[in-house]
Design a protein around this motif. Structure first.
Motif, PDB file in Angstrom:
ATOM      1  N   ALA A 114       0.833  -1.198   0.000  1.00 48.95           N
ATOM      2  CA  ALA A 114       0.000   0.000   0.000  1.00 48.95           C
ATOM      3  C   ALA A 114       0.867   1.246   0.000  1.00 48.95           C
ATOM      4  O   ALA A 114       1.856   1.312   0.723  1.00 48.95           O
ATOM      5  CB  ALA A 114      -0.918   0.013   1.221  1.00 48.95           C
TER       6      ALA A 114
ATOM      7  N   ARG B   7     -12.490   2.199   1.185  1.00 46.35           N
ATOM      8  CA  ARG B   7     -13.191   1.985  -0.077  1.00 46.35           C
ATOM      9  C   ARG B   7     -14.437   2.841  -0.211  1.00 46.35           C
ATOM     10  O   ARG B   7     -14.849   3.177  -1.320  1.00 46.35           O
ATOM     11  CB  ARG B   7     -13.565   0.499  -0.210  1.00 46.35           C
ATOM     12  CG  ARG B   7     -12.358  -0.424  -0.311  1.00 46.35           C
ATOM     13  CD  ARG B   7     -12.770  -1.875  -0.204  1.00 46.35           C
ATOM     14  NE  ARG B   7     -13.469  -2.340  -1.385  1.00 46.35           N
ATOM     15  CZ  ARG B   7     -14.102  -3.503  -1.459  1.00 46.35           C
ATOM     16  NH1 ARG B   7     -14.124  -4.305  -0.413  1.00 46.35           N
ATOM     17  NH2 ARG B   7     -14.705  -3.870  -2.560  1.00 46.35           N
TER      18      ARG B   7
ATOM     19  N   TYR C  68      -8.314  -1.442   7.013  1.00 41.35           N
ATOM     20  CA  TYR C  68      -7.765  -1.055   5.717  1.00 41.35           C
ATOM     21  C   TYR C  68      -7.128  -2.257   5.013  1.00 41.35           C
ATOM     22  O   TYR C  68      -7.323  -2.468   3.812  1.00 41.35           O
ATOM     23  CB  TYR C  68      -6.736   0.061   5.883  1.00 41.35           C
ATOM     24  CG  TYR C  68      -6.041   0.413   4.594  1.00 41.35           C
ATOM     25  CD1 TYR C  68      -6.626   1.288   3.693  1.00 41.35           C
ATOM     26  CD2 TYR C  68      -4.807  -0.158   4.271  1.00 41.35           C
ATOM     27  CE1 TYR C  68      -6.001   1.587   2.485  1.00 41.35           C
ATOM     28  CE2 TYR C  68      -4.183   0.134   3.075  1.00 41.35           C
ATOM     29  CZ  TYR C  68      -4.784   1.010   2.183  1.00 41.35           C
ATOM     30  OH  TYR C  68      -4.170   1.295   0.984  1.00 41.35           O
ATOM     31  N   CYS C  69      -6.372  -3.058   5.779  1.00 39.25           N
ATOM     32  CA  CYS C  69      -5.701  -4.224   5.190  1.00 39.25           C
ATOM     33  C   CYS C  69      -6.706  -5.235   4.642  1.00 39.25           C
ATOM     34  O   CYS C  69      -6.510  -5.803   3.560  1.00 39.25           O
ATOM     35  CB  CYS C  69      -4.796  -4.885   6.227  1.00 39.25           C
ATOM     36  SG  CYS C  69      -3.356  -3.914   6.694  1.00 39.25           S
TER      37      CYS C  69
ATOM     38  N   GLU D 282      -9.669  -4.570   3.497  1.00 43.06           N
ATOM     39  CA  GLU D 282     -10.224  -4.017   2.269  1.00 43.06           C
ATOM     40  C   GLU D 282      -9.245  -4.185   1.108  1.00 43.06           C
ATOM     41  O   GLU D 282      -9.648  -4.510  -0.018  1.00 43.06           O
ATOM     42  CB  GLU D 282     -10.561  -2.535   2.462  1.00 43.06           C
ATOM     43  CG  GLU D 282     -11.754  -2.307   3.379  1.00 43.06           C
ATOM     44  CD  GLU D 282     -12.210  -0.858   3.404  1.00 43.06           C
ATOM     45  OE1 GLU D 282     -11.580  -0.016   2.717  1.00 43.06           O
ATOM     46  OE2 GLU D 282     -13.200  -0.564   4.106  1.00 43.06           O
ATOM     47  N   ARG D 283      -7.970  -3.967   1.374  1.00 37.47           N
ATOM     48  CA  ARG D 283      -6.960  -4.136   0.323  1.00 37.47           C
ATOM     49  C   ARG D 283      -6.880  -5.587  -0.136  1.00 37.47           C
ATOM     50  O   ARG D 283      -6.765  -5.878  -1.329  1.00 37.47           O
ATOM     51  CB  ARG D 283      -5.589  -3.684   0.842  1.00 37.47           C
ATOM     52  CG  ARG D 283      -5.454  -2.197   0.983  1.00 37.47           C
ATOM     53  CD  ARG D 283      -5.317  -1.511  -0.356  1.00 37.47           C
ATOM     54  NE  ARG D 283      -4.003  -1.775  -0.973  1.00 37.47           N
ATOM     55  CZ  ARG D 283      -3.677  -1.424  -2.207  1.00 37.47           C
ATOM     56  NH1 ARG D 283      -4.564  -0.824  -2.977  1.00 37.47           N
ATOM     57  NH2 ARG D 283      -2.468  -1.678  -2.678  1.00 37.47           N
ATOM     58  N   GLN D 284      -6.964  -6.517   0.816  1.00 35.61           N
ATOM     59  CA  GLN D 284      -6.935  -7.929   0.453  1.00 35.61           C
ATOM     60  C   GLN D 284      -8.114  -8.285  -0.447  1.00 35.61           C
ATOM     61  O   GLN D 284      -7.973  -9.037  -1.408  1.00 35.61           O
ATOM     62  CB  GLN D 284      -6.942  -8.797   1.710  1.00 35.61           C
ATOM     63  CG  GLN D 284      -5.607  -8.834   2.427  1.00 35.61           C
ATOM     64  CD  GLN D 284      -5.610  -9.805   3.595  1.00 35.61           C
ATOM     65  OE1 GLN D 284      -6.627  -9.996   4.242  1.00 35.61           O
ATOM     66  NE2 GLN D 284      -4.473 -10.408   3.870  1.00 35.61           N
TER      67      GLN D 284
ATOM     68  N   ASP E 125      -9.639  -6.259  -2.467  1.00 39.01           N
ATOM     69  CA  ASP E 125      -9.361  -5.672  -3.788  1.00 39.01           C
ATOM     70  C   ASP E 125      -8.426  -6.560  -4.582  1.00 39.01           C
ATOM     71  O   ASP E 125      -8.620  -6.793  -5.793  1.00 39.01           O
ATOM     72  CB  ASP E 125      -8.738  -4.284  -3.617  1.00 39.01           C
ATOM     73  CG  ASP E 125      -9.744  -3.256  -3.108  1.00 39.01           C
ATOM     74  OD1 ASP E 125     -10.950  -3.490  -3.253  1.00 39.01           O
ATOM     75  OD2 ASP E 125      -9.294  -2.224  -2.581  1.00 39.01           O
TER      76      ASP E 125
END
Length: 217
Positions: A111, A162, A206-207, A209-211, A213
């Motif tokens: 990120a 997001r 946050y992590c 959500e990134r995963q 994505d």
């Protein structure tokens, strides 16, 4: 099968530093309740060197069952308890999360996030992360800033979710490794040394959500 009191756990600590992440530590389960395991301070077998853990540190663990099978799970540090000796509180795994295959899938994601760093009362500057996680971060800064292993930092991390909302997470961190890059910048790997659970949960959200994505790509 869940790990039991007096069984040994073999641990790896999540880290951007590959050498540190490869070290295996041994600890004994001192107590257990519904949601937590209490373990002794981990050490490196044969050296007697103890490993200091911090709130939120992510761990890859395994224990050996009576039939000699290794059982793996991931967990993280919840806190600490003084009971004559210092014990470390870690999340007890769900039975279905324990596998026979090691999974180093720590909650750490690539990120690029803006991070404000305070090195001292008079030195404050901006960096950019290259990965973040519930136990620490890695970031890039101009090589002119005095970054050294063991240095303590105060940080404010800008988190963009997001749904369009923006939040900040405040924490203190300790530098575990500095790598000089050809670009003239330094890559700094740091572990959280002091962070409120609410602040850590913002980063973990946050992590996740990134995963999600990454999985959709």
């Amino acid at each position: 099968m869940l790990p039991k009191v007096n069984q040994f756990l073999f641990l790896h600590v999540a880290s951007s530093d590959e050498e540190e992440a490869a070290i295996e530590y041994k600890s004994r389960i001192a107590d257990s309740d519904n949601d937590e395991l209490l373990i002794d301070i981990p050490l490196v077998e044969g050296t007697g060197k103890y490993k200091r853990l911090f709130l939120g540190d992510e761990l890859s663990a395994h224990f050996i069952s009576e039939d000699g099978v290794k059982n793996y799970f991931n967990t993280h540090v919840l806190g600490f308890k003084e009971d004559g000796v210092k014990l470390i509180r870690i999340r007890k795994p769900e039975p279905e999360s324990i596998t026979k295959v090691q999974r180093r899938n720590f909650l750490r994601v690539a990120a690029e996030l803006e991070i404000a760093i305070q090195l001292s009362a008079n030195i404050r500057f901006i960096g950019m992360t290259d990965d973040v996680g519930g136990g620490g971060i890695s970031f890039l800064v101009d090589g002119k800033w005095p970054m050294k292993q063991g240095t303590n930092l105060e940080c404010w991390l800008l988190l963009a979710y997001r749904n369009g909302s923006v939040d900040h997470s405040h924490f203190k961190a300790e530098i575990v490794r500095v790598k000089s890059l050809e670009s003239g910048r330094n890559q700094v790997m740091a572990k959280f040394s002091s962070i409120l659970d609410s602040e850590r949960q913002r980063i973990i959200r946050y992590c996740f959500e990134r995963q999600l994505d990454f999985r959709k790509r």
